[in-house]
Design a protein around this motif. Structure first.
Motif: not given
Length: 242
Positions: A14-35
């Motif tokens: 039941g947490n499919r969308e919550k998981y996706r939103e959590m992952a999406k929220s981490a993208v800017p930080m990861f990209e900031k450091h070279g992802m």
């Protein structure tokens, strides 16, 4: 070549969308450091095995599914730099509420053995984790090279095989436990990207008929009974996000 951080994550269905939103929220930080790229894939067809499987790899509980995920850092040096930066970045914060049990998340870093295909917008992924005898690494790499060629000829967009000669012990789970790796074995992590599930199914049928595929019962450079794998729907791909 790429340097991959691979993950297996048990997530309540039941947490499919919550998981996706959590992952999406981490993208800017990861990209900031070279992802370079993040891909999150939601279980669609993950079989239960006799010896081990992706459920047992994460000690999945009733009602949990498996997320197969990877982060491409480009190079090992880029990952090492990012890893150090994460610990020093004051903006780095853990989510207030995790949509899964982080203690059972399985992850490690992998050097790429080889990759093939032009890439493109993928919607379906076949992923695997395998135990590889250190003495048989070259034979495994040769088999993977052939398999990548067959997959691309059958319509896959991209195929990647990677290898971790050393994996740290986890408190609850780790990739060695996931495939019941024995002394003298390392762990491989790989995936094939497809434009759709229909393309994947049609491509797999073509692959089974290809003469370059290992014949049933032939000797393999890995123990197939400890190979874990599954088919996954792409849930998030930063290469395709607007």
């Amino acid at each position: 070549m790429t340097f991959i951080q691979g993950f297996l994550v048990p997530v309540p269905e039941g947490n499919r969308e919550k998981y996706r939103e959590m992952a999406k929220s981490a993208v800017p930080m990861f990209e900031k450091h070279g992802m370079v790229r993040m891909v999150e894939c939601w279980a669609d067809d993950v079989p239960h095995g006799e010896t081990t499987d992706m459920y047992r790899a994460t000690k999945a509980e009733d009602g949990e599914i498996i997320v197969f995920s990877w982060v491409d850092w480009g190079t090992k040096e880029a990952w090492q730099k990012a890893h150090k930066a994460f610990s020093e970045d004051e903006e780095m914060e853990a989510p207030a509420e995790m949509p899964f049990d982080g203690m059972r998340m399985t992850f490690a870093e992998f050097d790429t053995l080889g990759e093939a295909g032009p890439g493109g917008n993928s919607a379906y992924v076949h992923g695997y984790v395998a135990p590889v005898p250190n003495a048989g690494k070259d034979a495994f790499a040769e088999m993977c090279a052939t398999m990548r060629e067959v997959a691309i000829d059958a319509g896959a967009l991209r195929a990647v095989d990677s290898f971790a000669p050393s994996i740290a012990d986890g408190k609850i789970t780790d990739f060695k436990q996931a495939v019941k790796a024995e002394q003298g074995e390392s762990v491989a992590f790989g995936f094939t990207e497809w434009a759709s599930k229909a393309d994947y199914e049609a491509g797999m049928a073509k692959m089974r008929e290809d003469d370059r595929m290992p014949a049933p019962g032939s000797d393999m450079p890995i123990d197939g009974k400890r190979l874990i794998f599954g088919g996954f729907e792409v849930l998030l791909d930063t290469a395709q996000e607007g």
